[in-house]
Design a protein around this motif. Structure first.
Motif, PDB file in Angstrom:
ATOM      1  N   UNK A 132      24.907  51.259  54.365  1.00 45.30           N
ATOM      2  CA  UNK A 132      25.240  50.244  55.173  1.00 45.30           C
ATOM      3  C   UNK A 132      26.978  49.961  55.095  1.00 45.30           C
ATOM      4  N   UNK A 133      27.237  50.075  53.847  1.00 48.05           N
ATOM      5  CA  UNK A 133      28.698  49.972  53.522  1.00 48.05           C
ATOM      6  C   UNK A 133      29.536  50.953  54.075  1.00 48.05           C
ATOM      7  N   UNK A 134      29.148  52.118  53.860  1.00 51.64           N
ATOM      8  CA  UNK A 134      29.768  53.489  54.285  1.00 51.64           C
ATOM      9  C   UNK A 134      29.853  53.319  56.143  1.00 51.64           C
ATOM     10  N   UNK A 135      28.767  52.886  56.684  1.00 56.44           N
ATOM     11  CA  UNK A 135      28.942  52.740  58.116  1.00 56.44           C
ATOM     12  C   UNK A 135      29.731  51.848  58.618  1.00 56.44           C
ATOM     13  N   UNK A 136      29.828  50.644  57.855  1.00 55.14           N
ATOM     14  CA  UNK A 136      30.546  49.516  58.313  1.00 55.14           C
ATOM     15  C   UNK A 136      32.148  49.873  57.959  1.00 55.14           C
ATOM     16  N   UNK A 137      32.333  50.379  56.688  1.00 56.29           N
ATOM     17  CA  UNK A 137      33.691  50.522  56.226  1.00 56.29           C
ATOM     18  C   UNK A 137      34.522  51.404  57.080  1.00 56.29           C
ATOM     19  N   UNK A 138      33.881  52.455  58.055  1.00 59.34           N
ATOM     20  CA  UNK A 138      34.585  53.494  58.914  1.00 59.34           C
ATOM     21  C   UNK A 138      35.403  52.549  59.958  1.00 59.34           C
ATOM     22  N   UNK A 139      35.036  51.364  60.167  1.00 53.62           N
ATOM     23  CA  UNK A 139      35.939  50.692  61.061  1.00 53.62           C
ATOM     24  C   UNK A 139      37.004  49.956  60.514  1.00 53.62           C
ATOM     25  N   UNK A 140      37.481  50.346  59.369  1.00 52.22           N
ATOM     26  CA  UNK A 140      38.388  49.418  58.503  1.00 52.22           C
ATOM     27  C   UNK A 140      39.270  50.376  57.600  1.00 52.22           C
ATOM     28  N   UNK A 141      40.572  50.355  57.416  1.00 57.16           N
ATOM     29  CA  UNK A 141      41.264  51.237  56.562  1.00 57.16           C
ATOM     30  C   UNK A 141      41.206  50.538  55.102  1.00 57.16           C
ATOM     31  N   UNK A 142      41.124  51.383  54.200  1.00 58.09           N
ATOM     32  CA  UNK A 142      41.109  51.057  52.963  1.00 58.09           C
ATOM     33  C   UNK A 142      42.283  50.069  52.399  1.00 58.09           C
ATOM     34  N   UNK A 143      43.212  50.066  53.028  1.00 57.24           N
ATOM     35  CA  UNK A 143      44.474  49.162  52.641  1.00 57.24           C
ATOM     36  C   UNK A 143      44.002  47.737  53.449  1.00 57.24           C
ATOM     37  N   UNK A 144      43.342  47.720  54.814  1.00 53.88           N
ATOM     38  CA  UNK A 144      42.985  46.584  55.145  1.00 53.88           C
ATOM     39  C   UNK A 144      41.894  45.973  54.348  1.00 53.88           C
ATOM     40  N   UNK A 145      41.078  46.803  53.715  1.00 55.64           N
ATOM     41  CA  UNK A 145      39.892  45.979  52.931  1.00 55.64           C
ATOM     42  C   UNK A 145      40.459  45.613  51.559  1.00 55.64           C
ATOM     43  N   UNK A 146      41.421  46.292  51.074  1.00 51.63           N
ATOM     44  CA  UNK A 146      42.310  45.860  49.853  1.00 51.63           C
ATOM     45  C   UNK A 146      42.902  44.416  50.296  1.00 51.63           C
ATOM     46  N   UNK A 147      43.717  44.404  51.141  1.00 50.65           N
ATOM     47  CA  UNK A 147      44.471  43.234  51.517  1.00 50.65           C
ATOM     48  C   UNK A 147      43.411  41.965  51.783  1.00 50.65           C
ATOM     49  N   UNK A 148      42.438  42.240  52.252  1.00 48.96           N
ATOM     50  CA  UNK A 148      41.461  40.983  52.559  1.00 48.96           C
ATOM     51  C   UNK A 148      40.757  40.558  51.278  1.00 48.96           C
ATOM     52  N   UNK A 149      40.611  41.510  50.460  1.00 43.02           N
ATOM     53  CA  UNK A 149      40.074  41.482  48.984  1.00 43.02           C
ATOM     54  C   UNK A 149      41.111  40.687  48.131  1.00 43.02           C
ATOM     55  N   UNK A 150      42.130  40.955  48.562  1.00 41.94           N
ATOM     56  CA  UNK A 150      43.422  40.478  47.472  1.00 41.94           C
ATOM     57  C   UNK A 150      43.433  38.785  47.948  1.00 41.94           C
ATOM     58  N   UNK A 151      43.378  38.600  49.428  1.00 36.89           N
ATOM     59  CA  UNK A 151      43.671  37.106  49.685  1.00 36.89           C
ATOM     60  C   UNK A 151      42.506  36.539  49.254  1.00 36.89           C
ATOM     61  N   UNK A 152      41.121  36.955  49.409  1.00 39.70           N
ATOM     62  CA  UNK A 152      39.862  36.090  49.094  1.00 39.70           C
ATOM     63  C   UNK A 152      39.866  35.984  47.533  1.00 39.70           C
ATOM     64  N   UNK A 153      40.182  37.046  46.615  1.00 41.91           N
ATOM     65  CA  UNK A 153      40.306  36.789  45.353  1.00 41.91           C
ATOM     66  C   UNK A 153      41.068  35.647  44.748  1.00 41.91           C
ATOM     67  N   UNK A 154      42.349  35.815  45.580  1.00 43.79           N
ATOM     68  CA  UNK A 154      43.326  34.591  45.142  1.00 43.79           C
ATOM     69  C   UNK A 154      42.955  33.075  45.423  1.00 43.79           C
ATOM     70  N   UNK A 155      41.946  33.171  46.810  1.00 47.58           N
ATOM     71  CA  UNK A 155      41.496  32.035  47.125  1.00 47.58           C
ATOM     72  C   UNK A 155      40.463  31.457  46.195  1.00 47.58           C
ATOM     73  N   UNK A 156      39.926  32.282  45.711  1.00 45.69           N
ATOM     74  CA  UNK A 156      38.518  32.087  44.719  1.00 45.69           C
ATOM     75  C   UNK A 156      39.570  31.219  43.535  1.00 45.69           C
ATOM     76  N   UNK A 157      40.397  31.957  43.015  1.00 41.74           N
ATOM     77  CA  UNK A 157      41.004  31.713  41.778  1.00 41.74           C
ATOM     78  C   UNK A 157      41.699  30.108  42.006  1.00 41.74           C
ATOM     79  N   UNK A 158      42.273  30.040  43.217  1.00 39.76           N
ATOM     80  CA  UNK A 158      42.635  28.804  43.959  1.00 39.76           C
ATOM     81  C   UNK A 158      41.781  27.754  43.631  1.00 39.76           C
ATOM     82  N   UNK A 159      40.824  27.892  44.368  1.00 38.84           N
ATOM     83  CA  UNK A 159      39.510  26.743  44.368  1.00 38.84           C
ATOM     84  C   UNK A 159      38.841  26.605  43.103  1.00 38.84           C
ATOM     85  N   UNK A 160      38.848  27.593  42.195  1.00 41.42           N
ATOM     86  CA  UNK A 160      38.357  27.602  41.039  1.00 41.42           C
ATOM     87  C   UNK A 160      39.342  26.370  40.226  1.00 41.42           C
ATOM     88  N   UNK A 161      40.676  26.742  40.304  1.00 43.47           N
ATOM     89  CA  UNK A 161      41.506  25.848  39.657  1.00 43.47           C
ATOM     90  C   UNK A 161      41.528  24.305  40.233  1.00 43.47           C
TER      91      UNK A 161
END
Length: 166
Positions: A132-161
């Motif tokens: 499933x991940x491979x099938x959906x992953x083909x619609x995005x670049x690795x850089x796009x997914x890494x950028x989204x992950x970075x924003x989400x991770x930072x938001x989780x850390x901010x919310x935890x704080x």
């Protein structure tokens, strides 16, 4: 008799608190993230179905993989209430998919460990998820997914704080 929507909307908009541009962007992001979470839960349920599980049970099985976490630790990792994870863990234990083992660091907080059957079920789910991940992953670049992950991770850390401050 038709309702005067523009007038009613004016009243609603008039009473809405003003936000900064960043606040508006954050609000839109939050709503979109909630919509995404709902869709991911539905997809997770579908992926876990072949193993007779749900996405919630799958998350607890994955949290039990190392055998090094208590129910409370799994709940913290998932960002959910301990009571909900305890209920799921007890059900998984009843199904023979996990077992509780002694915790050398805490007398009462047992560690959650997968049984052989639990490992088999988790492997089945993870094989489906990889496809499933491979099938959906083909619609995005690795850089796009890494950028989204970075924003989400930072938001989780901010919310935890923010939660810790409350």
């Amino acid at each position: 008799m038709p309702v005067d929507i523009p007038t009613r909307q004016h009243v609603v908009k008039h009473n809405r608190p003003r936000r900064t541009a960043e606040g508006d962007a954050f609000s839109l992001f939050s709503i979109t993230a909630l919509r995404l979470a709902g869709r991911l839960t539905v997809a997770g349920d579908e992926l876990a179905k072949a193993a007779g599980q749900t996405s919630a049970r799958w998350q607890v099985l994955a949290g039990a993989r190392s055998g090094a976490h208590s129910v409370a630790q799994i709940a913290r990792l998932l960002g959910v209430a301990r009571q909900g994870v305890q209920r799921l863990a007890d059900a998984l234990e009843g199904d023979g998919l996990i077992r509780y083992v002694d915790n050398p660091l805490h007398q009462r907080a047992k560690l959650v460990k997968l049984t052989e059957e639990g490992e088999s079920r988790l492997a089945l789910i993870e094989a489906a998820q990889a496809e499933w991940a491979d099938r959906l992953g083909q619609f995005f670049t690795t850089a796009e997914m890494e950028a989204a992950l970075a924003v989400m991770t930072r938001l989780i850390e901010t919310l935890d704080t923010e939660i810790d401050k409350a």
